[in-house]
Design an enzyme around this catalytic site. Sequence first.
Site, mmCIF file in Angstrom:
data_model
loop_
_atom_site.group_PDB
_atom_site.id
_atom_site.type_symbol
_atom_site.label_atom_id
_atom_site.label_comp_id
_atom_site.label_asym_id
_atom_site.label_seq_id
_atom_site.Cartn_x
_atom_site.Cartn_y
_atom_site.Cartn_z
ATOM 1 N N CYS A 133 0.835 -1.212 0.000
ATOM 2 C CA CYS A 133 0.000 0.000 0.000
ATOM 3 C C CYS A 133 0.868 1.260 0.000
ATOM 4 O O CYS A 133 1.334 1.705 1.052
ATOM 5 C CB CYS A 133 -0.926 -0.012 1.219
ATOM 6 S SG CYS A 133 -1.984 1.445 1.267
ATOM 7 N N CYS A 136 -0.626 4.123 2.045
ATOM 8 C CA CYS A 136 -0.494 3.997 3.507
ATOM 9 C C CYS A 136 0.954 4.224 3.951
ATOM 10 O O CYS A 136 1.191 4.863 4.973
ATOM 11 C CB CYS A 136 -0.880 2.595 3.984
ATOM 12 S SG CYS A 136 -2.299 1.893 3.176
ATOM 13 N N ASP A 137 1.905 3.672 3.216
ATOM 14 C CA ASP A 137 3.278 3.578 3.733
ATOM 15 C C ASP A 137 4.299 4.439 3.003
ATOM 16 O O ASP A 137 5.461 4.482 3.406
ATOM 17 C CB ASP A 137 3.730 2.102 3.688
ATOM 18 C CG ASP A 137 2.838 1.228 4.557
ATOM 19 O OD1 ASP A 137 2.314 1.745 5.564
ATOM 20 O OD2 ASP A 137 2.657 0.041 4.227
#
Length: 299
Positions: A133, A136-137
């Site tokens: 992701c 997200c990261d």
Amino acid sequence: MINENLIIVGSGPAGLTAGIYAARAGLSPLVIEGMLSGGQLTETAEVENFPGFAESVSGLDLMTSMHAQAEKAGVRFAMDAISSVDFSGSVRRLVGMVDTYEAKCVIIATGATPRWTGLPGEELYKYHGISSCAVCDGNFHKGKDVAVIGGGDTALADVIHLAKICRCVTLIHRGDSFRGTKVLVDRVLAASNVRVLKNTQVVSFNGNGGKLESLTLSNGETLSVSGAFVAIGHVPQTDFLKGSLDLDDEGYVCTNGVDTSVSGVFVAGDCANPLYKQAVVAASTGAQAAQQAQHYLEG
Ligand code: NAP
């Protein structure tokens, strides 16, 4: 035990659209949200092809808005992960981690999860540098060098997102041509801090035991990176249906329209659709499944 008229399993575009239609039809649906409320789209930075948004919309904003629309329509929600089902009787039984549910009618809309490579080092450095992701990261790698693995829309969209945050992004694709949309390919090729390696595979993920440091590539190169984003497709989330519904060899639910092999159990979205996997297609099958459920319950 919870007795329901209609249970919808999954809260991505398919499940929420099914919920909106079913609630407006007076079916009083319960949506079981699963652990990632909103589904895969919540991990997508920008959605540019969902009709109705002249400017792009973030996946999270789109799903938050869909959720609010479903609540307003009267959808009820339960947070649970269904681990097994029994569709053999006229009352369908679903067993979750939190509760057990019974319903006259069910719509399965559980979507798909990211596929991993299975290569050496992946398990060790998963979530310690390796991620599926980018949204997200990505920020963990601000100003650093990262790699993206894959050649479809997910990989291309990840590269575009990461190129805005990271120093250099290397896209590693095993093939010669990209599967993804031309507009995304053009953007990737135009980015000054993106390096594209075609016909190249990752051989292993390497690190210091605690975090990822490099990738060994099939061209003999050792690529130093702080992060690697795996974007090589998806696997349908249908394990809990094995033995209860007909699934194909890859685990997708076998369908005739939105009908499954069991009457009164319908399906919508990516868990039944290996071909299109678009949010708008998922939403449209959600609407169809809700209408089929209405015919079933009222017919
Ligand atoms: P995908 O289109 O199936 O592409 C998967 C890519 O991963 C392919 O390029 C494939 O290579 C590669 N791959 C598969 N297994 C691999 C392995 N073991 N090692 C290395 N590479 C491997 O998957 P996706 O990109 O996740 O997209 C899924 C669907 O969602 C598509 O329909 C896509 O259009 C849609 N999507 C749309 C958007 C959007 O912005 N509209 C964003 C994301 C996704 P080969 O090409 O060589 O097979």
